[in-house]
Design an enzyme around this catalytic site. Structure first.
Site, PDB file in Angstrom:
ATOM      1  N   ASP A   1      29.431 -12.437  -2.043  1.00  0.00           N
ATOM      2  CA  ASP A   1      28.839 -12.125  -3.335  1.00  0.00           C
ATOM      3  C   ASP A   1      27.797 -13.211  -3.490  1.00  0.00           C
ATOM      4  OD1 ASP A   1      28.205 -12.376  -6.095  1.00  0.00           O
ATOM      5  OD2 ASP A   1      29.874 -11.033  -6.517  1.00  0.00           O
ATOM      6  N   HIS A   2      26.538 -12.862  -3.243  1.00  0.00           N
ATOM      7  CA  HIS A   2      25.561 -13.949  -3.083  1.00  0.00           C
ATOM      8  C   HIS A   2      25.383 -14.775  -4.351  1.00  0.00           C
ATOM      9  CE1 HIS A   2      22.705 -11.031  -4.784  1.00  0.00           C
ATOM     10  NE2 HIS A   2      21.893 -12.036  -5.014  1.00  0.00           N
TER      11      HIS A   2
ATOM     12  N   HIS B   1      29.013  -9.139  -9.204  1.00  0.00           N
ATOM     13  CA  HIS B   1      28.432 -10.415  -9.643  1.00  0.00           C
ATOM     14  C   HIS B   1      28.878 -10.798 -11.057  1.00  0.00           C
ATOM     15  CE1 HIS B   1      26.109  -9.682  -6.113  1.00  0.00           C
ATOM     16  NE2 HIS B   1      25.264  -8.837  -6.677  1.00  0.00           N
TER      17      HIS B   1
HETATM   18  O1  LIG Z   1      23.234  -7.564  -5.343  1.00  0.00           O
HETATM   19  C1  LIG Z   1      22.171  -7.304  -5.886  1.00  0.00           C
HETATM   20  O2  LIG Z   1      21.471  -8.309  -6.415  1.00  0.00           O
HETATM   21  C2  LIG Z   1      20.073  -8.176  -6.640  1.00  0.00           C
HETATM   22  C3  LIG Z   1      19.680  -9.303  -7.581  1.00  0.00           C
HETATM   23  O3  LIG Z   1      19.914 -10.516  -6.943  1.00  0.00           O
HETATM   24  P1  LIG Z   1      19.032 -11.798  -7.281  1.00  0.00           P
HETATM   25  O4  LIG Z   1      19.624 -12.876  -6.457  1.00  0.00           O
HETATM   26  O5  LIG Z   1      17.622 -11.452  -6.909  1.00  0.00           O
HETATM   27  O6  LIG Z   1      19.164 -12.025  -8.744  1.00  0.00           O
HETATM   28  C4  LIG Z   1      19.731  -6.832  -7.241  1.00  0.00           C
HETATM   29  O7  LIG Z   1      18.324  -6.674  -7.304  1.00  0.00           O
HETATM   30  C5  LIG Z   1      20.314  -5.748  -6.367  1.00  0.00           C
HETATM   31  O8  LIG Z   1      20.086  -4.471  -6.979  1.00  0.00           O
HETATM   32  C6  LIG Z   1      21.788  -5.929  -6.169  1.00  0.00           C
HETATM   33  O9  LIG Z   1      22.248  -5.035  -5.170  1.00  0.00           O
END
Ligand SMILES: O=C1O[C@H](COP(=O)(O)O)[C@@H](O)[C@H](O)[C@H]1O
Ligand code: NDP
Length: 503
Positions: free
Chosen positions: A178-179, A241
């Protein structure tokens, strides 16, 4: 001194977008820091027939913005090997095994293996099975598998997926990315809470009025319409997230600050969240889809006009709702969440809104109402935190003035701070699963989300909309209004006052 890691990485989906945009640059960052040096090799696999030298070009291209020296970049790329491979074909794993064995000896990787599945989840089970049946897993060194979201599409599909992985890997070997958990300020939530008694002592329903979590994106669905149509904001952002962040805010203080204790507390918090009925889900969650809009002279398409999106799509690009946690600490405190695409601006932040003082001591001295104390944790684009407080306005007489104690990292610091994937890769190499999603967390999150999804699927009323570059549909504001609250962060008001929506 940094001790270099020993490992053979196998990247499934090596020709894809994720590998190019995130994985190669993150590995390069670790290489530049000396975490990876001589004792690592990477096998990239996908169906395309690429040569090693073409693969090197791809890797070099993906790191072009990070490289300072051509020699260093080429040295890095020389550790990469390409093996064309269809994951459904058992015979192909023989080639993979042979190449892996050769590289293990050549690069002295100590038998350590990391498998990164940068592919659609329907392939996870078949890959895991073959890694075992074709004896690629030898048990010689550590063997870890890293997988990306989406982890299933519902509780049932996530369970099937998990069961297939669990036949081959233990929970400790599985790293579900989960980045957001790799982001600096998400990791800082625990520091803010537990290293500051002034906050920890107030972190409960006696002092906190409500918690607000906003994941706003300025971008639209871009070229990911095909995927997004199967997902929507609820599954794309809230299930993973947002609920991860919520559990970090809500968990009890862990006995020790390590993976096992933190995960235990996060799971407890998720389990204490109220399981809504279908009717309650409709009362507490709202959705919206962006329609065309004009902002600062620019025209934005509506979601239904985007590529790979059905003209009558009912996929939500915005979701907001109220979660409740039925435990002693949080009873009665709403946790409001919202996330959407094509919102006013990019902003991920947490607002902890403290209760108002019951009596205003200054009521006889001035007409000013004290502002509510709000602790804001800024996740991105800027990082830091602020606390809104009341002070006395300088000068004659007595007037209250809202003030903000604020700390934001400067741009130089931000430029040097490690990227989320880089940190997560290092955690995988160190065998530290703290900043990853565990099965029990994912499972509980799906239970909470499934009921909302099903309630929405059964609701045939007109799809609520919001104009591109706004903060979501009116219902998102009404949701808080009916509790006598409002969103602490309303950037659209700032733009409205300055006429951006008329231009
Ligand atoms: O996991 C996801 O995250 C991105 C947003 O990540 P960020 O690090 O750029 O805030 C989101 O655009 C995407 O739809 C989603 O799958
Ligand atoms: N891109 C991103 O930013 C993010 C992606 N993810 C997730 O990561 C995963 C990968 O995403 P992304 O890189 O964007 O997807 P892509 O479609 O760009 O890449 C998919 C990869 O899978 C390979 N592939 C497909 N079928 C097979 C097969 N039968 N055998 C071997 N290889 C195969 C493709 O290569 P080839 O055609 O050559 O076989 C390609 O390398 C997805 O689950 C996605 O949801 C999650 C978060 C962010």
């Amino acid at each position: 001194m940094t001790e270099q890691k020993q490992a053979l990485f196998t990247i499934f989906g090596a020709t894809g977008d994720l590998a190019k945009r995130k994985l190669y640059p993150s590995l390069f960052r670790l290489f530049k820091k000396g975490e990876l040096a001589d004792n690592f090799a990477v096998i990239g696999t996908a169906r395309r027939q690429w040569t090693d030298s073409f693969y090197h070009e791809v890797v070099l291209d993906s790191i072009k913005d990070l490289m300072h020296s051509k020699t260093e970049a080429e040295n890095f790329a020389s550790h990469f090997y390409y093996q064309s491979h269809d994951v459904n074909d058992a015979e192909h794993y023989v080639n993979l095994k042979n190449l892996g064995e050769r590289l293990k000896t050549q690069y002295k990787t100590a038998g350590n293996q990391v498998f990164f599945l940068a592919m659609a989840p329907q392939f996870f089970g078949v890959i895991a099975e073959h890694l075992k049946s074709e004896n690629i897993l030898t048990g010689e060194g550590f063997e870890r598998i890293v997988i990306e979201k989406p982890f299933g599409n519902s509780y049932a599909t996530a369970k099937t997926l998990n069961d297939s992985l669990a036949k081959v890997f233990t929970e400790e070997q599985i790293f579900r990315i989960d980045h957001y958990l790799g982001k600096e300020m998400i990791q800082s939530v625990s520091a803010v809470r537990f290293a500051n008694p002034i906050f920890e002592s107030l972190w409960n329903n006696r002092h906190i009025d409500n918690v607000q979590i906003t994941f706003a994106e300025f971008i639209g669905v871009e070229e990911r319409g095909g995927y997004y149509e199967t997902s929507g904001a609820l599954k794309d952002m809230i299930q993973n997230h947002v609920l991860q962040v919520l559990s970090l805010i809500a968990m009890e203080k862990p006995e020790k600050f390590d993976e096992a204790h933190i995960v235990k507390e996060k799971v407890k918090a998720l389990k204490a969240m109220r399981q809504y009925s279908s009717q309650e889900a409709l009362e507490n969650f709202i959705r919206g889809q962006y329609i065309a809009g004009k902002f600062d002279g620019e025209n934005y398409l509506g979601y239904r006009e985007e590529d790979s999106v059905a003209p009558d799509s009912r996929t939500e690009t915005f979701a907001a709702g109220k979660f409740l946690i039925d435990n002693e600490r949080w009873a009665g405190v709403p946790f409001y969440v919202r996330s959407g695409k094509r919102m006013t601006e990019k902003g991920t932040r947490i607002n902890i809104v403290f209760k108002k003082e019951a009596e205003n001591l200054f009521a006889d001295n001035c007409d000013d109402q004290p502002v509510q104390n709000v602790l804001t944790i800024y996740i991105q684009p800027t990082e830091g935190f602020s606390l809104s407080v009341n002070g006395k306005a300088a000068g004659q007489g007595f007037h209250l003035e809202p003030l903000r104690l604020s700390f934001r990292h400067d741009s130089e610091f931000l430029g040097n701070s490690p990227e989320a994937y880089e940190k997560l890769f290092l955690d995988v190499l160190n065998g530290d699963g703290t900043n990853f999603s565990h099965w029990e967390e994912a499972a509980r999150a799906w239970e909470l989300i499934d009921v909302i999804r099903e309630a929405w699927d059964g609701d045939t009323s007109a799809m609520p909309t919001y104009t591109a570059r706004s903060m979501g549909p009116q219902a998102a504001f009404d949701l808080l209004k009916k509790d006598g609250n409002e969103w602490a962060w309303q950037p659209d008001l700032w733009y409205k006052e300055r006429g951006y929506y008329e231009k």
